[in-house]
Design a protein around this motif. Structure first.
Motif, PDB file in Angstrom:
ATOM      1  N   HIS A   1      23.905   4.076  -0.881  1.00  0.00           N
ATOM      2  CA  HIS A   1      24.329   3.254  -2.020  1.00  0.00           C
ATOM      3  C   HIS A   1      23.203   2.307  -2.445  1.00  0.00           C
ATOM      4  O   HIS A   1      22.969   2.083  -3.627  1.00  0.00           O
ATOM      5  N   ALA A   2      22.485   1.787  -1.436  1.00  0.00           N
ATOM      6  CA  ALA A   2      21.381   0.861  -1.739  1.00  0.00           C
ATOM      7  C   ALA A   2      20.104   1.622  -2.123  1.00  0.00           C
ATOM      8  O   ALA A   2      19.146   1.015  -2.587  1.00  0.00           O
ATOM      9  N   THR A   3      20.089   2.929  -1.914  1.00  0.00           N
ATOM     10  CA  THR A   3      18.891   3.785  -2.054  1.00  0.00           C
ATOM     11  C   THR A   3      17.655   3.129  -1.432  1.00  0.00           C
ATOM     12  O   THR A   3      16.638   2.894  -2.092  1.00  0.00           O
ATOM     13  N   ASP A   4      17.771   2.847  -0.141  1.00  0.00           N
ATOM     14  CA  ASP A   4      16.663   2.247   0.603  1.00  0.00           C
ATOM     15  C   ASP A   4      15.496   3.232   0.683  1.00  0.00           C
ATOM     16  O   ASP A   4      15.705   4.418   0.946  1.00  0.00           O
ATOM     17  N   ARG A   5      14.260   2.742   0.502  1.00  0.00           N
ATOM     18  CA  ARG A   5      13.086   3.625   0.567  1.00  0.00           C
ATOM     19  C   ARG A   5      12.476   3.689   1.963  1.00  0.00           C
ATOM     20  O   ARG A   5      11.890   4.690   2.345  1.00  0.00           O
ATOM     21  N   ILE A   6      12.587   2.569   2.673  1.00  0.00           N
ATOM     22  CA  ILE A   6      12.051   2.535   4.046  1.00  0.00           C
ATOM     23  C   ILE A   6      13.145   1.958   4.932  1.00  0.00           C
ATOM     24  O   ILE A   6      13.902   1.085   4.496  1.00  0.00           O
TER      25      ILE A   6
ATOM     26  N   MET B   1      19.893  -8.081   0.645  1.00  0.00           N
ATOM     27  CA  MET B   1      21.262  -7.640   0.425  1.00  0.00           C
ATOM     28  C   MET B   1      21.958  -7.319   1.730  1.00  0.00           C
ATOM     29  O   MET B   1      21.330  -7.009   2.744  1.00  0.00           O
ATOM     30  N   CYS B   2      23.275  -7.420   1.690  1.00  0.00           N
ATOM     31  CA  CYS B   2      24.082  -7.259   2.893  1.00  0.00           C
ATOM     32  C   CYS B   2      25.440  -6.739   2.437  1.00  0.00           C
ATOM     33  O   CYS B   2      26.025  -7.320   1.525  1.00  0.00           O
ATOM     34  N   TYR B   3      25.898  -5.649   3.035  1.00  0.00           N
ATOM     35  CA  TYR B   3      27.201  -5.100   2.624  1.00  0.00           C
ATOM     36  C   TYR B   3      28.314  -5.728   3.454  1.00  0.00           C
ATOM     37  O   TYR B   3      28.161  -5.908   4.656  1.00  0.00           O
ATOM     38  N   THR B   4      29.395  -6.094   2.771  1.00  0.00           N
ATOM     39  CA  THR B   4      30.537  -6.638   3.513  1.00  0.00           C
ATOM     40  C   THR B   4      31.336  -5.462   4.037  1.00  0.00           C
ATOM     41  O   THR B   4      31.549  -4.483   3.324  1.00  0.00           O
ATOM     42  N   SER B   5      31.755  -5.572   5.293  1.00  0.00           N
ATOM     43  CA  SER B   5      32.490  -4.474   5.900  1.00  0.00           C
ATOM     44  C   SER B   5      33.974  -4.695   5.644  1.00  0.00           C
ATOM     45  O   SER B   5      34.686  -5.162   6.508  1.00  0.00           O
TER      46      SER B   5
ATOM     47  N   ARG C   1       0.840  -1.207   0.000  1.00  0.00           N
ATOM     48  CA  ARG C   1       0.000   0.000   0.000  1.00  0.00           C
ATOM     49  C   ARG C   1       0.877   1.259   0.000  1.00  0.00           C
ATOM     50  O   ARG C   1       0.492   2.302  -0.528  1.00  0.00           O
ATOM     51  N   GLN C   2       2.042   1.164   0.592  1.00  0.00           N
ATOM     52  CA  GLN C   2       2.988   2.287   0.623  1.00  0.00           C
ATOM     53  C   GLN C   2       3.625   2.520  -0.749  1.00  0.00           C
ATOM     54  O   GLN C   2       4.302   3.514  -0.964  1.00  0.00           O
ATOM     55  N   GLY C   3       3.403   1.573  -1.657  1.00  0.00           N
ATOM     56  CA  GLY C   3       3.971   1.730  -2.995  1.00  0.00           C
ATOM     57  C   GLY C   3       5.311   1.044  -3.172  1.00  0.00           C
ATOM     58  O   GLY C   3       6.033   1.299  -4.142  1.00  0.00           O
ATOM     59  N   ILE C   4       5.656   0.171  -2.229  1.00  0.00           N
ATOM     60  CA  ILE C   4       6.917  -0.580  -2.358  1.00  0.00           C
ATOM     61  C   ILE C   4       6.696  -1.691  -3.377  1.00  0.00           C
ATOM     62  O   ILE C   4       5.767  -2.495  -3.246  1.00  0.00           O
ATOM     63  N   ARG C   5       7.562  -1.722  -4.376  1.00  0.00           N
ATOM     64  CA  ARG C   5       7.371  -2.627  -5.502  1.00  0.00           C
ATOM     65  C   ARG C   5       8.572  -3.558  -5.682  1.00  0.00           C
ATOM     66  O   ARG C   5       9.603  -3.385  -5.043  1.00  0.00           O
ATOM     67  N   LEU C   6       8.418  -4.497  -6.613  1.00  0.00           N
ATOM     68  CA  LEU C   6       9.462  -5.451  -6.960  1.00  0.00           C
ATOM     69  C   LEU C   6      10.816  -4.736  -7.103  1.00  0.00           C
ATOM     70  O   LEU C   6      10.908  -3.768  -7.871  1.00  0.00           O
ATOM     71  N   GLY C   7      11.798  -5.189  -6.372  1.00  0.00           N
ATOM     72  CA  GLY C   7      13.151  -4.636  -6.509  1.00  0.00           C
ATOM     73  C   GLY C   7      13.437  -3.440  -5.622  1.00  0.00           C
ATOM     74  O   GLY C   7      14.601  -3.041  -5.496  1.00  0.00           O
ATOM     75  N   ASP C   8      12.417  -2.839  -4.980  1.00  0.00           N
ATOM     76  CA  ASP C   8      12.680  -1.712  -4.065  1.00  0.00           C
ATOM     77  C   ASP C   8      13.391  -2.227  -2.810  1.00  0.00           C
ATOM     78  O   ASP C   8      13.096  -3.323  -2.339  1.00  0.00           O
TER      79      ASP C   8
ATOM     80  N   ILE D   1       6.948  -9.670  -1.237  1.00  0.00           N
ATOM     81  CA  ILE D   1       6.382  -8.884  -2.338  1.00  0.00           C
ATOM     82  C   ILE D   1       7.460  -8.598  -3.386  1.00  0.00           C
ATOM     83  O   ILE D   1       7.295  -7.735  -4.248  1.00  0.00           O
ATOM     84  N   GLY D   2       8.587  -9.274  -3.259  1.00  0.00           N
ATOM     85  CA  GLY D   2       9.656  -9.088  -4.248  1.00  0.00           C
ATOM     86  C   GLY D   2      10.499  -7.859  -3.978  1.00  0.00           C
ATOM     87  O   GLY D   2      11.322  -7.473  -4.806  1.00  0.00           O
ATOM     88  N   ALA D   3      10.301  -7.217  -2.802  1.00  0.00           N
ATOM     89  CA  ALA D   3      11.205  -6.134  -2.414  1.00  0.00           C
ATOM     90  C   ALA D   3      12.466  -6.769  -1.819  1.00  0.00           C
ATOM     91  O   ALA D   3      12.504  -7.977  -1.582  1.00  0.00           O
ATOM     92  N   VAL D   4      13.485  -5.949  -1.603  1.00  0.00           N
ATOM     93  CA  VAL D   4      14.783  -6.489  -1.189  1.00  0.00           C
ATOM     94  C   VAL D   4      15.045  -6.099   0.264  1.00  0.00           C
ATOM     95  O   VAL D   4      15.066  -4.913   0.597  1.00  0.00           O
ATOM     96  N   CYS D   5      15.219  -7.097   1.112  1.00  0.00           N
ATOM     97  CA  CYS D   5      15.457  -6.847   2.535  1.00  0.00           C
ATOM     98  C   CYS D   5      16.948  -6.563   2.734  1.00  0.00           C
ATOM     99  O   CYS D   5      17.784  -7.453   2.591  1.00  0.00           O
ATOM    100  N   HIS D   6      17.240  -5.317   3.045  1.00  0.00           N
ATOM    101  CA  HIS D   6      18.641  -4.898   3.178  1.00  0.00           C
ATOM    102  C   HIS D   6      18.999  -4.818   4.661  1.00  0.00           C
ATOM    103  O   HIS D   6      18.626  -3.855   5.336  1.00  0.00           O
TER     104      HIS D   6
END
Ligand code: AMP
Length: 534
Positions: free
Chosen positions: A109-114, A182-186, A58-65, A87-92
């Motif tokens: 870098h990931a341009t996270d929306r939420i 996704m997960c960034y390596t430190s 409902r917030q508008g989060i779509r595939l790949g966000d 919903i096909g969004a990416v859990c970062h």
């Protein structure tokens, strides 16, 4: 000719569907961030994850966000994983132990929306929020009663937010190669790198973890993942436990020895997974009060080399220790050190020697050792080489980085230096950039560190190479002693003498108040090299 089987995409949310159907009432117990112990089960987790999925949609989060989480291991964080991926969004997953500047860099870098965050990390986010233009809303993983006053944009309490959805919603379907997380390596040098897991790789990886000689926890077991959900894909535990119906105990924010002991003992945990530091704190706590853990069967330890003293302590208690090696890029499972049949009869030092190796690769992880020119080296248990890996849950590229990271045979260079023996048992001797080259021969800093921490007065040890006019490099041993103890340089060197080749002996010993660590608990050798240069 093609097979005539159904096309059933390997999607992460099918795991929670399965758990809710077959193991509906199986408990998920959490030491909540707010304090009290919270109990739920797989059916409820699925129901609430669906509500979150509906609310995100409902917030508008779509595939790949991308939707980020900065959170401890709790039932709400687990719901977030499935709700986002479903919903096909990416859990970062973002590691909250990183410096705030690094957290900002990674979210941008990931341009996270939420961003979904525990109460604990609200102050960190408030400091950097002004620099996070892609974030539209912050969801605080708590209820209205515990919601802090905050300046974060569109901040809302998770419980209030998902209460706006009725749960009458279906998961989305899409290709199994769609990004799930996704997960960034430190990395200790350069910018962090984004590893992107797919639904397919996560499902296959959970099968690797479920292997009896890997984690292998079943529906009768209770698993305590001390390893955080934000570390390297939770070592696969967030998928493996529900796929098997394993009861889960989530430690929340308290990872000290006493708190972990209380959960292990009180909840009758049979399997536990974490880094060496966690087990060290637990064993110290148990030693003080002579405590026991009669229900604990298997301890998985990885992330950095497991000291022999920890292995022996668990082994003496009759708890099976499995030393594991892997990395964020491998989802992360590489090897696990269960004893193969040929070694199960071993006793004493021979047994500990085998347990101290990092184990062998399960099916779906392929390995090779090469020299610097890429020529393959023998699996003789002696010849160290660059360790390279290939498999369906191993990175082929980093997010928004063009470099080719695979060799011509499709293997990824782990950056580790290791030996393999004819049984496939791995022994990590170094990171390639940490390796000490003396007179053209490699000295293993990990072996020296393991030996040094075997000294009863030593809390932690690090070994680095310092430039040397004749030998190229020579090892320096850096020691942090246990509180209230003192050791001399001569005592340390005497302790090591005779246990290693003469030319491996450190040229000198330095004592420090504390050894610096990265946000994932690894020794920060770059800082030590800087401190001791010259
Ligand atoms: P990360 O991606 O943060 O999990 O770090 C992966 C790196 O940690 C590996 O490439 C190794 O250098 C190190 N590592 C992980 N497990 C072990 C282990 N059991 N023994 C030695 N080093 C390890």
């Amino acid at each position: 000719m093609l097979g005539l089987m159904q096309d059933w995409p390997l999607l992460c949310h099918r795991i929670i569907d399965h758990a809710a159907r077959i193991h509906a009432g199986r408990e998920v117990v959490t030491r909540s961030v707010e304090g009290p112990i919270h109990r739920t089960n797989y059916a409820e987790i699925r129901g609430r994850a669906l509500k979150l999925a509906q609310r995100l949609d409902r917030q508008g989060i779509r595939l790949g966000d991308r939707v980020a989480t900065l959170a401890w291991n709790t039932w709400r964080h687990l719901e977030a994983w499935y709700g986002i991926m479903g919903i096909g969004a990416v859990c970062h997953t973002v590691n909250p132990r990183l410096f705030p500047d690094q957290i900002a860099w990674i979210i941008n870098h990931a341009t996270d929306r939420i961003v979904m965050t525990d109460i604990t990390f609200v102050p960190i986010l408030e400091k950097i929020a002004g620099r996070l233009p892609s974030v539209e809303r912050y969801v605080v993983l708590t209820d209205g009663a515990h919601m802090p006053r905050t300046s974060l944009k569109n901040a809302v309490a998770y419980e209030d937010w998902i209460a706006e959805a009725d749960g009458d919603f279906a998961w989305k379907t899409f290709d199994e190669n769609t990004a799930a997380a996704m997960c960034y390596t430190s990395g200790t040098t350069g910018d962090p790198k984004g590893v992107v897991y797919s639904h397919r790789s996560n499902v296959l990886h959970s099968m690797i973890v479920n292997n009896a000689d890997a984690l292998g926890a079943g529906s009768k077991d209770t698993l305590l993942p001390v390893v955080p959900l934000f570390h390297a894909n939770s070592w696969g535990t967030a998928f493996s436990a529900p796929s098997m119906g394993t009861r889960l105990v989530m430690p929340g924010a308290r990872l000290d020895g006493a708190s972990v002991y209380e959960l292990l003992s009180g909840e009758k945990v049979t399997f536990a997974a974490g880094v060496p530091t966690v087990w060290l704190m637990l064993l110290q706590h148990m030693e003080t009060d002579n405590l026991k853990l009669p229900d604990l069967k298997v301890v998985i330890c990885g992330g950095s080399a497991m000291p022999r003293s920890i292995i022996k302590a668990f082994d003496d208690m009759g708890i099976e220790v499995r030393h594991a090696w892997g990395m964020t890029e491998m989802s992360p499972r590489g090897t696990v050190g269960a004893l193969q049949g040929a070694f199960s009869h071993l006793k004493g030092d021979a047994r500990l020697d085998r347990l101290q190796m990092q184990g062998y690769a399960p099916f779906m992880v392929e390995m090779k050792l090469t020299d610097d020119a890429g020529n393959e080296l023998p699996w003789d248990g002696k010849t160290p080489g660059r360790l390279k890996v290939r498999g369906p849950a191993i990175s082929a590229a980093y997010y928004r980085v063009d470099d080719d990271i695979l060799d011509e045979e499709g293997f990824f260079d782990t950056g580790d230096v290791a030996t393999l023996d004819s049984y496939g048992y791995l022994r990590i001797t170094d990171r390639s950039k940490d390796v000490i080259k003396s007179g053209g021969e490699w000295i293993s800093s990990i072996d020296l560190e393991n030996l040094a921490v075997g000294h009863p007065k030593v809390a932690e040890a690090a070994v680095i190479g310092l430039p040397h006019p004749k030998w190229g490099e020579r090892p320096l041993l850096i020691v942090q002693v246990k509180p209230g103890e003192s050791v001399t340089r001569e005592e340390m060197l005497d302790f090591m003498d005779g246990k290693i080749a003469k030319w491996w002996m450190p040229d000198d010993v330095a004592f420090v108040d504390s050894i610096p660590h990265t946000a994932t608990g690894k020794i920060l050798k770059a800082a030590l090299r800087e401190q001791f240069k010259g």
